[in-house]
Design a protein around this motif. Structure first.
Motif, PDB file in Angstrom:
ATOM      1  N   MET A  31       0.844  -1.191   0.000  1.00  0.00           N
ATOM      2  CA  MET A  31       0.000   0.000   0.000  1.00  0.00           C
ATOM      3  C   MET A  31       0.883   1.247   0.000  1.00  0.00           C
ATOM      4  N   PHE A  32       0.729   2.049  -1.041  1.00  0.00           N
ATOM      5  CA  PHE A  32       1.453   3.308  -1.167  1.00  0.00           C
ATOM      6  C   PHE A  32       0.475   4.453  -0.876  1.00  0.00           C
ATOM      7  N   VAL A  33       0.833   5.308   0.078  1.00  0.00           N
ATOM      8  CA  VAL A  33      -0.014   6.444   0.440  1.00  0.00           C
ATOM      9  C   VAL A  33       0.668   7.728  -0.022  1.00  0.00           C
ATOM     10  N   GLU A  61     -10.695  -2.330  -2.193  1.00  0.00           N
ATOM     11  CA  GLU A  61      -9.696  -2.764  -3.169  1.00  0.00           C
ATOM     12  C   GLU A  61      -8.568  -3.529  -2.488  1.00  0.00           C
ATOM     13  N   LEU A  62      -8.119  -3.027  -1.356  1.00  0.00           N
ATOM     14  CA  LEU A  62      -7.063  -3.706  -0.604  1.00  0.00           C
ATOM     15  C   LEU A  62      -7.510  -5.097  -0.178  1.00  0.00           C
ATOM     16  N   GLN A  63      -8.736  -5.209   0.337  1.00  0.00           N
ATOM     17  CA  GLN A  63      -9.253  -6.511   0.758  1.00  0.00           C
ATOM     18  C   GLN A  63      -9.356  -7.473  -0.430  1.00  0.00           C
ATOM     19  N   THR A  74      -0.482  -4.084  -5.670  1.00  0.00           N
ATOM     20  CA  THR A  74      -0.287  -2.713  -5.208  1.00  0.00           C
ATOM     21  C   THR A  74      -1.616  -1.989  -5.083  1.00  0.00           C
ATOM     22  N   VAL A  75      -1.700  -1.112  -4.092  1.00  0.00           N
ATOM     23  CA  VAL A  75      -2.850  -0.232  -3.902  1.00  0.00           C
ATOM     24  C   VAL A  75      -2.305   1.163  -3.605  1.00  0.00           C
ATOM     25  N   PHE A  76      -2.824   2.165  -4.298  1.00  0.00           N
ATOM     26  CA  PHE A  76      -2.421   3.559  -4.092  1.00  0.00           C
ATOM     27  C   PHE A  76      -3.584   4.315  -3.451  1.00  0.00           C
ATOM     28  N   ILE A  77      -3.328   4.891  -2.277  1.00  0.00           N
ATOM     29  CA  ILE A  77      -4.363   5.579  -1.511  1.00  0.00           C
ATOM     30  C   ILE A  77      -3.914   7.001  -1.229  1.00  0.00           C
ATOM     31  N   GLN A  78      -4.804   7.963  -1.409  1.00  0.00           N
ATOM     32  CA  GLN A  78      -4.451   9.351  -1.102  1.00  0.00           C
ATOM     33  C   GLN A  78      -4.739   9.658   0.359  1.00  0.00           C
ATOM     34  N   GLN A  79      -3.759  10.285   0.983  1.00  0.00           N
ATOM     35  CA  GLN A  79      -3.932  10.756   2.355  1.00  0.00           C
ATOM     36  C   GLN A  79      -4.920  11.918   2.354  1.00  0.00           C
ATOM     37  N   ASN A  80      -5.713  12.008   3.393  1.00  0.00           N
ATOM     38  CA  ASN A  80      -6.689  13.078   3.529  1.00  0.00           C
ATOM     39  C   ASN A  80      -5.965  14.421   3.661  1.00  0.00           C
ATOM     40  N   PRO A  81      -6.152  15.352   2.725  1.00  0.00           N
ATOM     41  CA  PRO A  81      -5.469  16.652   2.826  1.00  0.00           C
ATOM     42  C   PRO A  81      -5.761  17.380   4.136  1.00  0.00           C
ATOM     43  N   LEU A 130      -8.563   9.569   1.862  1.00  0.00           N
ATOM     44  CA  LEU A 130      -9.678   9.912   0.985  1.00  0.00           C
ATOM     45  C   LEU A 130     -10.257   8.616   0.399  1.00  0.00           C
ATOM     46  N   HIS A 131     -11.571   8.616   0.167  1.00  0.00           N
ATOM     47  CA  HIS A 131     -12.240   7.455  -0.452  1.00  0.00           C
ATOM     48  C   HIS A 131     -11.902   6.165   0.302  1.00  0.00           C
ATOM     49  N   THR A 132     -12.003   6.246   1.624  1.00  0.00           N
ATOM     50  CA  THR A 132     -11.565   5.141   2.476  1.00  0.00           C
ATOM     51  C   THR A 132     -12.281   3.840   2.147  1.00  0.00           C
ATOM     52  N   GLU A 133     -13.592   3.870   2.088  1.00  0.00           N
ATOM     53  CA  GLU A 133     -14.353   2.642   1.876  1.00  0.00           C
ATOM     54  C   GLU A 133     -13.977   1.976   0.552  1.00  0.00           C
ATOM     55  N   GLN A 134     -13.873   2.758  -0.487  1.00  0.00           N
ATOM     56  CA  GLN A 134     -13.532   2.221  -1.805  1.00  0.00           C
ATOM     57  C   GLN A 134     -12.129   1.631  -1.820  1.00  0.00           C
ATOM     58  N   LYS A 135     -11.173   2.330  -1.242  1.00  0.00           N
ATOM     59  CA  LYS A 135      -9.788   1.879  -1.288  1.00  0.00           C
ATOM     60  C   LYS A 135      -9.539   0.669  -0.383  1.00  0.00           C
ATOM     61  N   LEU A 136     -10.176   0.620   0.769  1.00  0.00           N
ATOM     62  CA  LEU A 136     -10.001  -0.545   1.631  1.00  0.00           C
ATOM     63  C   LEU A 136     -10.674  -1.768   1.017  1.00  0.00           C
TER      64      LEU A 136
END
Length: 445
Positions: free
Chosen positions: A193-195, A278-280, A234-241, A270-276
């Motif tokens: 996971m890359f943030v 994907e990770l799962q 790999t999963v790319f997740i944006q940190q909440n600004p 950001l987009h926590t539910e969607q990205k987690l």
């Protein structure tokens, strides 16, 4: 074949000081100009390393950088003897001079991004030193970091070393502080996971407005390419600004993971539910997502105590424990939350507290102090053994600290020419203890 997650902790350097260099790091700024104790800082770090070794974990040591950085000062126009360079820089450009004295390489979570052999296309462990372009004092580190890593992991059969990314903020890379690997066991293929904090080539995307987003999407994507990682791993997740603007300068200040557990704050991404989701899906086995609600632990308290800048480790008996700074224990809010957490039915079963106040005051907790490297037994045998903690190395490094480190250091002391001599003498002896060869510029002159 056996597999290990080895923590390589940064050895605190002789110029450990509080200059308040890191804009966006609340603890660093709030303790600016305080008197530090390099000797205490180094010993606190060594105590933590030895404690993890005594728990049955494989623990490594990563050497500090040479500071003051005379070579950087000469590059920007200061001439004369070393003593003259120090005096001129301290008088004419004090902020730049202090940056060239930083001991921030102690936070080895920023040293590099590491992908284990189970994840990479060529089946080798890959290392990419972080370029740390967002802060001048840290941008001085990557070349020497690369040399030190090559001296530690010096077998081309098992290890691949990449040059750090281009020295430009479009590819701002802060290393493992924004990278977490999930796996069933350390030797199994995992999901990395890359943030990231912002898109460098698309200004229309969300970004913080008060503090800088140090990690770019483009940098994270580049590291994944260099390491030969697949899209499926790999999963790319944006940190909440918004949390960056509250002092969360790296992901490891707001989230931490280990094996099949992600421990994170409600406001982390950001987009926590969607990205987690994907990770799962990519993990292909049950994961534990442990979300800490803002109502229980506000972001400000999480930053103040470094609740998430903790180490989440698996002990040899399979128990998962949190290595936390004593600031977490001393906070009613956080200690109450952790007591409740370990009573729940999750893999995290205990919390152990460590005094790393010298690091905490400069903006780095237990997680900042270590670089995680997953290795199998053959790869571990190929690591420079003089960099692996044991009773003898612990005793020798403590003696080395007592011999070379000052008990107190203020910002005004940094211009003392004797400090440069002391630092170089210490590092020259350290390279012999750790069998690193000539990794420092002064050794190559």
């Amino acid at each position: 074949m056996k597999h290990f997650e080895v923590n390589f902790d940064g050895l605190v350097g002789p110029t450990h000081n509080y200059a308040g260099l890191s804009f966006g790091n609340v603890a660093s700024l709030s303790n600016a100009r305080s008197v530090s104790s390099p000797r205490s800082a180094a010993k606190q770090g060594l105590e933590k390393m030895k404690a993890l070794h005594d728990m049955g974990l494989v623990q490594g040591v990563l050497a500090p950088q040479e500071r003051p950085d005379i070579y950087a000062l000469r590059r920007i126009g200061f001439h004369g003897s070393d003593a003259e360079v120090l005096a001129k820089a301290a008088k004419q450009a004090p902020a730049i001079f202090q940056a060239c004295c930083s001991a921030s390489s102690m936070w080895t979570a920023n040293a590099a991004t590491v992908s284990p052999s189970a994840d990479t296309a060529d089946g080798r462990v890959h290392f990419t030193p972080a370029n740390l372009t967002n802060k001048f004092h840290r941008s001085l580190e990557p070349t020497t970091t690369g040399r030190i890593l090559k001296a530690m992991f010096n077998n081309n059969r098992y290890f691949t070393h990449h040059h750090h990314l281009p020295d430009n903020e479009h590819f701002g890379d802060e290393g493992a502080a924004n990278h977490t690997r999930f796996c069933k066991e350390y030797g199994y293929a995992g999901v990395e996971m890359f943030v990231y904090g912002r898109y460098a080539f698309d200004g229309s995307k969300p970004a913080p407005t008060q503090y800088p987003a140090r990690q770019t999407y483009e940098a994270s994507e580049a590291v994944a390419r260099l390491h030969g990682l697949s899209d499926e791993s790999t999963v790319f997740i944006q940190q909440n600004p918004a949390v960056i603007d509250q002092g969360v300068f790296h992901n490891d200040v707001i989230a931490v993971g280990n094996k099949n557990v992600l421990f994170y704050h409600q406001e982390a991404f950001l987009h926590t539910e969607q990205k987690l989701a994907e990770l799962q899906e990519k993990f292909d086995a049950p994961m534990y997502f442990i979300e800490v609600p803002t109502a229980q632990v506000p972001v400000a308290e999480a930053v103040k105590t470094y609740l998430f800048n903790t180490q989440l480790i698996s002990l040899p008996n399979g128990e998962m424990t949190i290595i936390a700074p004593t600031e977490c224990r001393d906070s009613d809010i956080v200690s109450r939350y952790l007591e409740e957490l370990v009573s729940k039915n999750t893999p995290i079963q205990s919390v152990q507290y460590f005094d790393v106040k010298q690091s905490m005051r400069n903006g780095g907790g237990p997680a900042c102090l270590r670089l995680r490297v997953a290795l199998n037994d053959q790869e571990l045998d190929a690591v420079n053994p003089a960099c692996i903690m044991n009773d003898a190395l612990f005793a020798r490094l403590n003696q080395w600290v007592d011999k070379h480190y000052r008990e107190e250091l203020s910002s005004d002391d940094l211009a003392d020419p004797q400090l440069l001599i002391e630092s170089r003498s210490a590092l020259d002896e350290l390279t012999q203890i750790m069998k690193l060869g000539s990794v420092y510029p002064f050794q190559q002159d």
